[in-house]
Write a protein that holds these residues in place. Structure first.
Motif, short mmCIF file in Angstrom:
data_model
loop_
_atom_site.label_atom_id
_atom_site.label_comp_id
_atom_site.label_asym_id
_atom_site.label_seq_id
_atom_site.Cartn_x
_atom_site.Cartn_y
_atom_site.Cartn_z
N LYS A 293 56.27 41.34 48.87
CA LYS A 293 55.19 41.37 49.84
C LYS A 293 53.99 40.62 49.30
N LEU A 294 53.79 40.75 47.98
CA LEU A 294 52.67 40.08 47.33
C LEU A 294 52.85 40.12 45.83
N GLU A 295 52.04 39.36 45.13
CA GLU A 295 51.99 39.40 43.67
C GLU A 295 50.72 40.10 43.23
N VAL A 296 50.72 40.60 42.01
CA VAL A 296 49.54 41.24 41.43
C VAL A 296 49.32 40.68 40.04
N ARG A 297 48.11 40.24 39.76
CA ARG A 297 47.71 39.86 38.40
C ARG A 297 46.68 40.88 37.95
N THR A 298 46.99 41.54 36.85
CA THR A 298 46.10 42.56 36.29
C THR A 298 45.60 42.10 34.93
N PHE A 299 44.29 42.13 34.77
CA PHE A 299 43.70 41.86 33.46
C PHE A 299 43.41 43.19 32.79
N TYR A 300 43.97 43.36 31.58
CA TYR A 300 43.85 44.62 30.83
C TYR A 300 42.84 44.43 29.71
N LEU A 301 41.85 45.32 29.66
CA LEU A 301 40.83 45.26 28.61
C LEU A 301 40.63 46.65 28.04
N ASP A 302 41.39 46.95 26.99
CA ASP A 302 41.24 48.20 26.25
C ASP A 302 41.25 49.42 27.17
N GLY A 303 42.24 49.47 28.06
CA GLY A 303 42.38 50.62 28.96
C GLY A 303 41.84 50.39 30.35
N GLU A 304 40.91 49.47 30.50
CA GLU A 304 40.38 49.12 31.82
C GLU A 304 41.29 48.07 32.46
N MET A 305 41.56 48.22 33.75
CA MET A 305 42.43 47.27 34.45
C MET A 305 41.74 46.73 35.69
N LEU A 306 41.73 45.41 35.78
CA LEU A 306 41.16 44.71 36.92
C LEU A 306 42.30 43.95 37.59
#
Length: 333
Positions: A220-233
């Motif tokens: 349905k879609l793709e997801v790009r997640t940036f991980y920074l020491d437990g925080e996810m964007l």
């Protein structure tokens, strides 16, 4: 002082450094491909370390934080091996031993930076990840993964069902900006196996380089997640609506960009990603996922030094500022 290991042309480093400058911290940026590093020297011992870069000496006590962004994390090269005419085997063996000596000292150098209390973003001992091992670890952490196999020759079923598979590099693939020569970039992407086989002269059963073949997931879609020491964007990317980006959204359509929307990962998926990063020993990186037609999040891979600028700009994540704040102690403790 903030110590950064990177490369000259890395845009992410170029964007973070001005934020660090605003904090008033001294920034020492060591580029692996620096054409003129000046005087380079290092002292290591049980009492600590010191190093000279561009004519200035620094001690481990001066280093508040380290960012392992790009490159091989620098160390002075090995000494030149003496010439042994007619004894090539001896010369080659001595060269390999000198490299091994340097590697031991290099590992200790980076170990000391953390041991002496510096905040460390990235992992100098994991400049690259093994995609296959990470896929298995992701499954153990509770994430869904696509079915895959690594083959050294094509079988009839590959060609017959090629439309149901994709293929991509086992390692990092090609990512090259040739600024000095051709003035262009060269990149390898995830490709449909059917398209690859259309251009392949090999017959079924012929030996081929080891190749990763993965089940294509109807998405349905793709997801790009940036991980920074437990925080996810995370950004949802509607790449499947454009034939140019349907297989790999990195084949950006600049004339008609994909729609990108900030999203929150489901709690279970976010927890599994956090477990995966901690299991691997990383505290930052970019994660690629697919949401299939049943709304299941399927893990694809982690890039420990992935480019995040595109989704950061599209979704107003301001990741450069967040990284600078982490390095200066203003984010995530």
């Amino acid at each position: 002082m903030i110590l950064i290991f990177s490369t000259v042309q890395d845009p992410a480093t170029n964007d973070v450094v001005p934020w660090l400058a605003r904090s008033g911290r001294e920034v020492v940026r060591i580029n692996e491909d620096d054409p003129d590093p000046g005087e380079v020297a290092i002292t290591l011992g049980d009492a600590g370390l010191s190093f000279c870069w561009r004519g200035k000496w620094h001690a481990d006590a001066d280093v508040e934080a380290v960012w392992y962004r790009k490159g091989k994390f620098w160390f002075p090269g090995t000494a030149q091996v003496p010439d042994f005419p007619g004894e090539r085997a001896l010369a080659d063996r001595l060269e390999s031993r000198l490299r091994a000596e340097t590697d031991v000292a290099k590992d200790y150098f980076h170990y000391l930076l953390r041991a002496r209390g510096a905040r460390v973003l990235g992992n100098p001992f994991l400049p690259r990840l093994n995609k296959l091992i990470v896929l298995n670890q992701a499954r153990e952490a509770g994430l869904a993964i696509p079915a895959f196999e690594v083959v050294d020759r094509l079988r009839p079923e590959h060609r017959a069902g090629a439309a149901d598979y994709i293929t991509k590099p086992l390692s990092d693939g090609v990512y090259l900006w040739d600024f000095d020569g051709a003035q262009r970039g060269y990149f390898s992407y995830t490709e449909s196996l059917a398209e690859v086989l259309d251009e392949s002269p090999e017959r079924d059963g012929d030996p081929i380089p080891l190749s990763l073949i993965q089940l294509k997931i109807a998405k349905k879609l793709e997801v790009r997640t940036f991980y920074l020491d437990g925080e996810m964007l995370s950004a949802a990317i509607w790449s499947q609506n454009d034939p140019q980006t349907a297989i790999d959204y990195r084949k950006y359509n600049y004339r008609k960009p994909n729609r990108n929307v900030p999203i929150e990962l489901p709690t279970g998926v976010a927890a599994a990603i956090d477990r995966l990063f901690r299991r691997i020993g990383l505290n930052t990186g970019s994660v690629d996922l697919i949401v299939d037609e049943k709304d299941e999040f399927v893990f694809l891979e982690i890039n420990p030094t992935g480019q995040y600028t595109y989704v950061s700009n599209m979704c107003n994540f301001d990741i450069d500022r967040r990284i600078a704040e982490w390095l200066t102690g203003g984010c995530n403790g």
